[in-house]
Design an enzyme around this catalytic site. Structure first.
Site, short mmCIF file in Angstrom:
data_model
loop_
_atom_site.label_atom_id
_atom_site.label_comp_id
_atom_site.label_asym_id
_atom_site.label_seq_id
_atom_site.Cartn_x
_atom_site.Cartn_y
_atom_site.Cartn_z
N ASP A 190 1.05 -1.05 0.00
CA ASP A 190 -0.12 -0.29 0.31
C ASP A 190 0.93 1.13 -0.20
O ASP A 190 1.82 1.32 0.59
CB ASP A 190 -0.89 -0.11 1.21
N ASP A 194 -3.56 4.62 -2.21
CA ASP A 194 -4.71 4.89 -1.51
C ASP A 194 -5.06 6.46 -1.80
O ASP A 194 -4.26 7.27 -2.17
CB ASP A 194 -3.96 4.98 0.02
N GLU A 199 -6.76 3.20 -5.64
CA GLU A 199 -8.05 3.45 -5.04
C GLU A 199 -8.72 4.68 -5.36
O GLU A 199 -8.40 5.70 -4.94
CB GLU A 199 -7.71 3.12 -3.52
N HIS A 252 -11.08 -3.85 3.88
CA HIS A 252 -10.76 -3.70 5.36
C HIS A 252 -11.72 -2.29 5.89
O HIS A 252 -11.70 -1.68 6.60
CB HIS A 252 -9.42 -3.20 5.67
N ASP A 253 -12.39 -1.83 4.67
CA ASP A 253 -13.31 -0.39 4.79
C ASP A 253 -14.78 -0.75 5.12
O ASP A 253 -15.46 0.25 5.12
CB ASP A 253 -13.06 0.63 3.82
C1 NOJ Z 1 -8.70 4.39 2.22
C2 NOJ Z 1 -8.24 3.41 3.02
O1 NOJ Z 1 -8.63 2.12 2.44
C3 NOJ Z 1 -8.77 3.77 4.56
O2 NOJ Z 1 -8.75 2.36 5.20
C4 NOJ Z 1 -8.14 4.86 5.17
O3 NOJ Z 1 -8.91 5.21 6.02
C5 NOJ Z 1 -8.39 6.02 4.02
N1 NOJ Z 1 -8.21 5.80 2.71
C6 NOJ Z 1 -7.40 7.14 4.32
O4 NOJ Z 1 -6.06 6.71 4.03
#
Ligand code: NOJ
Length: 557
Positions: free
Chosen positions: A118, A222, A282, A342-343
């Site tokens: 990442d 990210d 992302e 994970h989100d």
């Molecule tokens: C996306 C990530 O997947 C998430 O977990 C994170 O909180 C935010 N970006 C900020 O970096």
């Protein structure tokens, strides 16, 4: 009637030793996301670590994935689970050392897997030396210019510079003792970089080379759509977040056209390597804008979260798939597919909740109300997974989904660590429910995750999902994933599919290259099939029917 689990395609074990060859390995890869804190703890401190991952490389190899994507492993105060990076070119001591990292890369490569790390370029941690230097420096200094500092508004400058909101709740501006404010689109411990600053750009090139030199095969980028910002005065209001999509390039903060120049620069760096390092953006933007990030001249791939947000339903899935394949074709990228990460709430839980449940509200509730229909959730989740694995492009899996793990929706309030919990004044619980440490062994302390106390408590029902119980157990979700991934490896050719007439509106039917077919029955009634079943997401009967809420891959008769 004979109920059986059909897994007629078995990969030759030696196949899995061989990585997908060549420069374009990522185009059709199955990538497994490891959330390092929650995967496996080797030293008993209650948090996962790199040696813990290394000891599970044989497990990953048996699962058959092509690559591992490691969520951030960098030194971090963990204000946002590691997405607050204090040093981009080191390993957090909680997770190990650079030597451990090298050992992990070597172990994965020796087992025929690749590694993607990442990279978090929108913001650093407030503990990053640059941010500390910025705080210690004067307004207007070069140190402050790496971040986004502004004077406040209002009579004494005690109002934030603009109405911009943090994703995690509240204003996106934080005041510092000398009266200036800095921007943080996420937690206040995550100050945003100013990407018009040359030093920032150069430093990230250095970071890309640092990890690429260590053998990393690719990067997950990210918040890729957030780097370029319109900071011209007066600062304009956002057109997103509160007002919702679509983004069209006009928002001051997200998905601005200037961002693409940054990624063209990254591509030049990534192409210095042989094979070129891969990258996946992302970018929570509409499909037609997402493909811009995925152009070969930029990152090559961009996450498509449309399946993840699609409601359970044949038409919704068909439209999502068709649209994204068409978009991928125009960009020259391959598509990406994701059901969990994970989100978000784990997909068996999403599919086991009544249609239309507002997931944010569900996570606000005290406990799990409404309750998840566990049997339905898992049945649908497996059907969706098998459908996803049949699609051209790469599939991203999230650790624990291969065990059929559900969200833990009722973590006690005092255990919650996601900054969303505090920043929303305890309204939204945030994302900890999908980050609970994995169960490896149903009989061991902490289900084999750690000899210490796991950083988030594991509920007793995790015992039923432990790898130890699923290993070798016919019909288990783990064995289902292994068979499906092995079958995909031997069947997957080409990057297109052909839609075929389905007998009902709640059924999808398509053909892949070399004549294997996929039938996904989203309905409540079985549907007839004619052919030999290769893989099924649930028990299929000898009557040659696809049961309700089940996907099968077949060789047609
Ligand atoms: C996306 C990530 O997947 C998430 O977990 C994170 O909180 C935010 N970006 C900020 O970096």
């Amino acid at each position: 009637m004979l109920d059986r689990w059909e897994n007629a395609v078995s990969a030759d074990a030696s196949d899995t030793d061989k990585p997908i060859p060549g420069r374009d390995w990522w185009r059709q890869a199955v990538v497994y996301q490891v959330y390092p804190r929650s995967f496996n703890d080797s030293n008993g401190d209650g948090e996962g670590d790199l040696q813990g991952i290394i000891s599970r490389v044989p497990y990953l190899k048996r699962l058959g994935v092509d690559a591992v994507w490691l969520s951030p492993h960098y030194p971090s105060p963990l204000a946002d689970g590691g997405y607050d990076v204090a040093d981009y070119r080191d390993v957090d001591p909680r997770f190990g050392t650079l030597d451990d990292f090298d050992e992990l890369v070597a172990a994965l490569h020796a087992s025929g897997m690749r590694i993607v790390v990442d990279i978090v370029p929108n913001h650093s941690s407030s503990e990053h030396p640059w941010f500390r230097e910025a705080l210690a420096s004067e307004p207007g200094s070069a140190a402050r210019a790496r971040y986004i500092f502004r004077d406040g508004t209002g009579e004494n400058g005690d109002e934030p510079p603009s109405d911009w909101r943090s994703h995690f709740g509240g204003s996106a501006w934080q005041r510092v003792p000398d009266g200036q404010w800095y921007l943080h689109l996420f937690a206040k411990e995550q100050p945003d970089f100013d990407w018009s600053n040359r030093e920032v750009r150069e430093d990230f090139h250095r970071t890309l080379r640092f990890w690429s030199d260590r053998g990393v095969d690719g990067f997950r980028v990210d918040v890729a759509h957030g780097l370029a910002k319109d900071l011209s005065e007066p600062l304009r209001s956002q057109t997103t977040l509160d007002k919702g999509l679509p983004l069209d390039g006009s928002d001051p903060l997200y998905d601005r056209d200037e961002v693409h120049e940054i990624f063209e620069g990254w591509r030049r760096v990534l192409n210095e390597y042989d094979p070129p390092r891969s990258a996946v953006a992302e970018a929570w933007v509409p499909a037609e804008r997402r493909v811009l990030y995925a152009r070969p001249s930029e990152l090559g791939q961009a996450f498509n979260f449309d399946l993840l947000t699609a409601p359970w339903g044949a038409e919704e899935f068909r439209m999502t798939i068709a649209k994204n394949l068409a978009e991928a074709e125009t960009s020259g990228a391959s598509s990406t597919w994701v059901l969990s990460n994970h989100d978000v709430v784990r997909h068996p839980s999403r599919y086991g909740l009544p249609a239309g449940t507002d997931l944010d509200r569900w996570k606000m509730a005290d406990g799990a109300d409404p309750a998840v229909d566990v049997a339905q959730g898992l049945r649908r989740a497996r059907a969706a997974t098998l459908l996803m694995l049949a699609l051209p492009g790469s599939a991203y899996l999230y650790n624990g989904e291969e065990l059929g793990l559900f969200e833990v929706p009722d973590l006690p309030a005092d255990a919650l660590q996601d900054p969303i919990w505090e920043r929303t004044g305890h309204e939204r619980k945030g994302r900890d429910g999908c980050r609970v440490p994995l169960p490896w062994d149903s009989d061991a302390h902490a289900f084999g995750f750690s000899t210490g106390t796991p950083w988030l408590p594991q509920p007793p029902w995790f015992a039923e999902y432990a790898a130890s119980g699923e290993e070798g157990s016919e019909g288990s979700t783990l064995e289902f994933y292994r068979h499906a991934i092995a079958a995909r490896r031997s069947l997957q050719r080409g990057e297109s599919l052909e839609w075929l007439d389905a007998p009902r509106r709640d059924v999808l039917h398509f053909a892949r290259h070399d004549g294997w077919h996929v039938i996904a029955n989203f309905g409540d009634e079985p549907v007839a099939l004619s052919g030999r079943v290769l893989v099924a997401s649930g028990a299929v009967s000898a009557d040659a029917e696809v049961p309700a809420e089940t996907t099968v891959w077949i060789r047609p008769a």
